[in-house]
Design an enzyme around this catalytic site. Structure first.
Site, PDB file in Angstrom:
ATOM      1  N   GLU A 156       0.878  -1.170   0.000  1.00 17.37           N
ATOM      2  CA  GLU A 156       0.000   0.000   0.000  1.00 17.37           C
ATOM      3  C   GLU A 156       0.911   1.214   0.000  1.00 17.37           C
ATOM      4  OE1 GLU A 156      -1.581   3.077   0.461  1.00 17.37           O
ATOM      5  OE2 GLU A 156      -1.813   2.670   2.598  1.00 17.37           O
ATOM      6  N   CYS A 194      -2.164   8.886   2.996  1.00 18.11           N
ATOM      7  CA  CYS A 194      -1.999   8.457   1.601  1.00 18.11           C
ATOM      8  C   CYS A 194      -3.240   8.762   0.781  1.00 18.11           C
ATOM      9  CB  CYS A 194      -1.634   6.972   1.528  1.00 18.11           C
ATOM     10  SG  CYS A 194      -2.705   5.900   2.485  1.00 18.11           S
TER      11      CYS A 194
END
Length: 458
Positions: free
Chosen positions: A231, A265
């Site tokens: 990720e 993010c």
């Protein structure tokens, strides 16, 4: 012996020092985790679930302490720390409730005569979890909860600046009744980490961080034939279409850019605004960003705290300065205050074009890049003009049309329509392109590191 020293980014004061582990000590922790896994795997999913429920309760019981610790180590707003504890508790509860059904054996048929077949999701061993500092509790928890339910053990290498949070999480899991060796936290350098990835008792590797770090860890794991879930970063685009409700767009754009001090993010980072509503949006958005209260993260009145470290401050400042040198226009912010701490103001950059960090890269801080688009189609094109593909957003009064755009054209793993949010236990989380691969949450994370075993009966 080398040490890790954690530092409060708001006050620049040292918090605590920790001894780094030798390769032998880290390997011993890994092997102890494997031994614990051999017993844990014997439990049924229903027998594992209560452990997760008890961990959730333990996190809530210690929410004030955990939030304060995360704020001290990373500078996040205290109220954001409390939200983080709650979502972690919710993840454990979701996994406990839905895990037994999600991972239950499935009846299938095989052959021309439809003979009986069984598909079973079996644990594989120790999962090595490498996690960043921006969500000191949530990042390790989303890996831990899923893999405990699947029957695996977990070894965590946390970011050094939030070492205390990682160690405290393990203590609370043990207090909640989790077998002591099943979840390990190791304090090691990158070279030792690479050696652990190659260790035969590590069966999977999951990592959250930059795309550069993901390339390295993914390549080390691939050489050892270890499955990975990565990720990675992103520069999520939020589209303000011609029919957008400007008030709604501004509200969620400010929230989306500043949540967790902009160090997320899936933050809204690039704001792609159609020509028809450009002036109205940019004026209102810049005004709100300029009026954000920056200050002590423990103060309820603060809307923006410091960045997580002086290194992170230097990185963000450098990206802004380079973008401005290449022609970006500062609409607000852009200059750090003369004060102690890693504080960087809410900043809006306009006239952002390819070749600038604000267009091409991820700015992990409270900096918004505004990009003008000719029309809705051009906005969608610009949004996808990125090496990243984690999340994104669409502001439009026509939800059905926005849904079609999100489903058919947005090249990302997640899309928000007329809203902003970071993660939900019931929805998959993950990206495409340089934002990585694999999924967490929504039941998907529980099946990333299992042996999907086919059994054929006569």
């Amino acid at each position: 012996m080398s040490k890790i020293t954690t530092i409060n980014p708001a006050t620049e004061e040292e918090i605590q020092s920790y001894d780094m582990m030798s390769e032998d000590e880290a390997t011993a922790r890994l092997e102890a985790c494997h031994d614990a896994f051999l017993e844990w795997r014997e439990l049924s999913h229903d027998e594992r679930a209560p452990y997760l429920t008890k961990i959730a309760a333990k996190l809530r019981d210690n929410a004030d302490e955990l939030a304060a610790l995360m704020t001290k180590e990373t500078g996040k707003l205290l109220k954001d720390g409390h939200r983080e504890v709650e979502i972690c508790a919710a993840i454990f509860e979701y996994t406990a409730k839905h895990g037994p059904d999600a991972l239950a054996d499935e009846e299938r048929t095989h052959g021309a005569e439809d003979k009986r077949g069984v598909v079973t999701y079996q644990p594989i061993g120790v999962i090595y979890s490498i996690q960043p500092w921006n969500f000191p509790l949530y990042q390790p928890v989303r890996v831990l909860a899923a893999n405990l339910m699947a029957g695996n053990g977990c070894v965590l290498k946390h970011a050094s600046i939030c070492t205390g949070s990682g160690l405290r999480l393990r203590e609370l899991c043990i207090e909640a009744g989790l077998p002591e060796d099943l979840f390990q936290v190791i304090l090691i350098d990158h070279d030792t980490s690479d050696k652990l990835i190659e260790h035969p008792k590590v069966r999977g590797v999951t990592m959250t961080g930059s795309d550069g770090a993901g390339r390295h860890i993914g390549s080390v794991a691939a050489k050892a034939l270890k499955k990975t879930v990565l990720e990675l970063g992103s520069n999520d685009a939020y589209l303000v279409l011609e029919d957008a409700d400007i008030d709604v767009a501004v509200k969620y754009s400010v929230m989306g850019r500043l949540y967790n001090n902009g160090e997320t993010c899936v933050s809204a980072k690039r704001f792609i605004v159609t020509d028809k509503v450009y002036d109205a949006f940019v004026e209102a958005f810049s005004k709100k960003m300029a009026n954000i209260t920056m200050g002590d993260p423990t103060d309820e009145a603060s809307q923006l705290g410091p960045l997580s470290s002086q290194d992170q401050f230097d990185t963000v400042k450098g990206q802004v300065d380079k973008s401005v040198a290449k022609g970006a226009k500062v609409l607000c912010g852009g200059e750090a205050p003369d004060r102690k701490g890693a504080y960087y103001p809410a900043t809006v950059l306009a006239d952002v074009t390819p070749g600038m960090p604000a267009y091409d890269d991820e700015i992990f801080g409270p900096v918004a890049a505004v990009i003008r688009a000719k029309d809705d189609a051009d906005a969608m094109r610009i949004a996808n003009d990125s090496r990243y593909g984690l999340g994104g957003g669409i502001f439009s009064r026509d939800e059905d049309r926005a849904l079609k755009l999100a489903r058919d054209h947005f090249d990302t793993g997640m899309v928000r329509i007329n809203s902003f949010g970071a993660a939900d236990p019931n929805m998959p989380f993950g990206g495409v392109k340089d934002s990585g691969y694999g999924r967490e949450h929504g039941g998907f994370g529980m099946k990333e590191f299992v042996n999907v075993k086919a059994i054929f009966l006569p």
